[in-house]
Motif scaffolding. Structure first.
Motif, PDB file in Angstrom:
ATOM      1  N   LEU A   3       3.670   2.138  -5.237  1.00 10.52           N
ATOM      2  CA  LEU A   3       3.960   1.971  -6.654  1.00 10.52           C
ATOM      3  C   LEU A   3       3.162   2.958  -7.500  1.00 10.52           C
ATOM      4  CD1 LEU A   3       5.300   0.409  -8.968  1.00 10.52           C
ATOM      5  CD2 LEU A   3       3.403  -1.222  -8.869  1.00 10.52           C
ATOM      6  N   LEU A   4       1.884   3.112  -7.188  1.00  7.28           N
ATOM      7  CA  LEU A   4       1.058   4.059  -7.940  1.00  7.28           C
ATOM      8  C   LEU A   4       1.532   5.491  -7.709  1.00  7.28           C
ATOM      9  CD1 LEU A   4      -2.449   2.472  -7.303  1.00  7.28           C
ATOM     10  CD2 LEU A   4      -1.227   2.537  -9.482  1.00  7.28           C
ATOM     11  N   GLY A   5       1.959   5.791  -6.490  1.00  8.61           N
ATOM     12  CA  GLY A   5       2.458   7.123  -6.196  1.00  8.61           C
ATOM     13  C   GLY A   5       3.678   7.469  -7.033  1.00  8.61           C
TER      14      GLY A   5
ATOM     15  N   PHE B 133       1.577  -5.817  -3.919  1.00  9.64           N
ATOM     16  CA  PHE B 133       2.103  -5.473  -5.242  1.00  9.64           C
ATOM     17  C   PHE B 133       2.172  -3.959  -5.415  1.00  9.64           C
ATOM     18  CE2 PHE B 133       1.342  -4.181  -9.621  1.00  9.64           C
ATOM     19  CZ  PHE B 133       2.382  -4.826 -10.280  1.00  9.64           C
ATOM     20  N   PHE B 134       1.125  -3.261  -4.998  1.00 10.11           N
ATOM     21  CA  PHE B 134       1.099  -1.807  -5.141  1.00 10.11           C
ATOM     22  C   PHE B 134       1.868  -1.099  -4.017  1.00 10.11           C
ATOM     23  CE2 PHE B 134      -2.741  -2.908  -7.669  1.00 10.11           C
ATOM     24  CZ  PHE B 134      -2.366  -2.306  -8.856  1.00 10.11           C
ATOM     25  N   GLU B 135       2.505  -1.897  -3.155  1.00  5.74           N
ATOM     26  CA  GLU B 135       3.363  -1.375  -2.085  1.00  5.74           C
ATOM     27  C   GLU B 135       2.595  -0.459  -1.129  1.00  5.74           C
ATOM     28  OE1 GLU B 135       7.050   0.180  -3.648  1.00  5.74           O
ATOM     29  OE2 GLU B 135       7.062  -1.296  -5.255  1.00  5.74           O
ATOM     30  N   LEU B 136       1.373  -0.858  -0.843  1.00  8.06           N
ATOM     31  CA  LEU B 136       0.557  -0.170   0.163  1.00  8.06           C
ATOM     32  C   LEU B 136       0.735  -0.922   1.474  1.00  8.06           C
ATOM     33  CD1 LEU B 136      -2.586   0.396  -2.072  1.00  8.06           C
ATOM     34  CD2 LEU B 136      -0.958   2.149  -1.326  1.00  8.06           C
TER      35      LEU B 136
ATOM     36  N   SER C  51      -1.952   9.752  -3.288  1.00 10.07           N
ATOM     37  CA  SER C  51      -2.230   9.929  -1.855  1.00 10.07           C
ATOM     38  C   SER C  51      -1.247   9.172  -0.968  1.00 10.07           C
ATOM     39  CB  SER C  51      -3.667   9.498  -1.547  1.00 10.07           C
ATOM     40  OG  SER C  51      -3.856   8.129  -1.872  1.00 10.07           O
ATOM     41  N   VAL C  52      -0.642   8.089  -1.494  1.00  6.46           N
ATOM     42  CA  VAL C  52       0.421   7.382  -0.761  1.00  6.46           C
ATOM     43  C   VAL C  52       1.675   7.515  -1.616  1.00  6.46           C
ATOM     44  CG1 VAL C  52       1.162   5.207   0.309  1.00  6.46           C
ATOM     45  CG2 VAL C  52      -1.279   5.779   0.202  1.00  6.46           C
TER      46      VAL C  52
ATOM     47  N   PHE D  83      -2.595   1.191 -18.573  1.00  8.04           N
ATOM     48  CA  PHE D  83      -2.919  -0.226 -18.390  1.00  8.04           C
ATOM     49  C   PHE D  83      -2.110  -0.828 -17.249  1.00  8.04           C
ATOM     50  CE2 PHE D  83      -2.139  -4.753 -19.242  1.00  8.04           C
ATOM     51  CZ  PHE D  83      -3.446  -5.209 -19.212  1.00  8.04           C
ATOM     52  N   LEU D  84      -2.836  -1.538 -16.356  1.00 11.37           N
ATOM     53  CA  LEU D  84      -2.218  -2.283 -15.267  1.00 11.37           C
ATOM     54  C   LEU D  84      -2.698  -3.723 -15.351  1.00 11.37           C
ATOM     55  CD1 LEU D  84      -2.836   0.302 -12.393  1.00 11.37           C
ATOM     56  CD2 LEU D  84      -0.672  -0.135 -13.557  1.00 11.37           C
TER      57      LEU D  84
END
Length: 266
Positions: free
Chosen positions: A39-41, A99-102, A34-35, A61-62
């Protein structure tokens, strides 16, 4: 349901299983995308999951805070920041958002500097709207910086009589006393000259007391004072006993009750 596996070289499944610091989450891949520039994107926007780490059961795994990831996932679902009352992990959640760059989430969680150069937490716009609505409607007032946080416990003892005829209304007797337990300075701030200090006259302001009581017997009046001072009720507990007015079991029964109400100002 297709399970993601570290040994698989196929495409991502529609439902993605995540192991975040030992906490297991299941979500749609579209939620993680969704973003897109996060990082997750980027991780789950690949064609294949070959480069991602997995645990022994094939879940992605994260190595991050599994407890705080629930708020990251909630934000990805609808773009809103919703936190529980008195949330104490705001700084940690901001670290996870960074960290997740949100970036937008991290901005909402960042401390802000007021005109008086005091540092505070930035509130979500929805939370601010609720605060304004509550203030304008008279439901609550912001606490003054000079007011200290703390707890006050109100004790309420009363009795009532139930006659032999069960259809007869209960006869309430006079409340014996409303007691105040807590730090002396807080009790004096809230109740002022309505506080009877005769049972504990030399108590220093920063010491706790359980011997003060009020000069009136209206419980609602005590609640009004606490509400005006910015306190809110956290819990209450009540006990009751029954006795006869005489040795004859056919006589009226007297019920005695004692209730405590715990109030807090954050």
């Amino acid at each position: 349901m297709a399970k993601a596996s570290g040994g698989s070289r196929g495409a991502f499944p529609e439902l993605v299983e995540l192991n975040v610091g030992g906490q297991v989450y299941v979500t749609r891949r579209s939620t993680l995308l969704s973003v897109p520039d996060s990082l997750l994107g980027r991780m789950f926007g690949q064609q294949e999951p070959a480069e991602l780490s997995t645990d022994s059961k094939g879940r992605f795994f994260l190595d991050r805070d599994g407890f705080l990831f629930r708020y990251i996932l909630d934000y990805l679902r609808d773009g809103k920041l919703v936190l529980p009352d008195y949330f104490r992990e705001r700084a940690g959640l901001r670290r996870e958002a960074e960290f997740f760059e949100l970036r937008e989430l991290a901005r909402r969680l960042a401390p802000i500097v007021s005109k008086e150069n005091s540092v505070g937490d930035e509130h979500d716009p929805d939370e601010g709207a609720l605060l304004v609505a509550a203030t304008t409607s008279g439901l609550s007032e912001p606490r003054s910086p000079s007011q200290k946080c703390g707890y006050i416990t109100i004790g309420y003892r009363g009795s009532y009589t139930i006659g032999r005829d069960i259809q007869t209304d209960a006869k309430f007797r006079r409340v014996a006393r409303i007691t105040v337990c807590g730090k002396t300075s807080l009790a004096k701030e809230v109740f002022g000259d309505t506080l009877n200090e005769s049972r504990d006259p030399d108590r220093p302001p920063e010491r706790y007391t359980s011997r003060y009581y009020l000069k009136y017997n209206f419980l609602e009046q005590a609640f009004d004072r606490l509400a005006e001072a910015g306190f809110r009720m956290l819990a209450c507990n009540s006990t009751g006993t029954c006795a006869y007015t005489s040795s004859d079991p056919n006589e009226d029964k007297i019920w005695s009750s004692y209730t405590e109400y715990v109030f807090c100002r954050e």
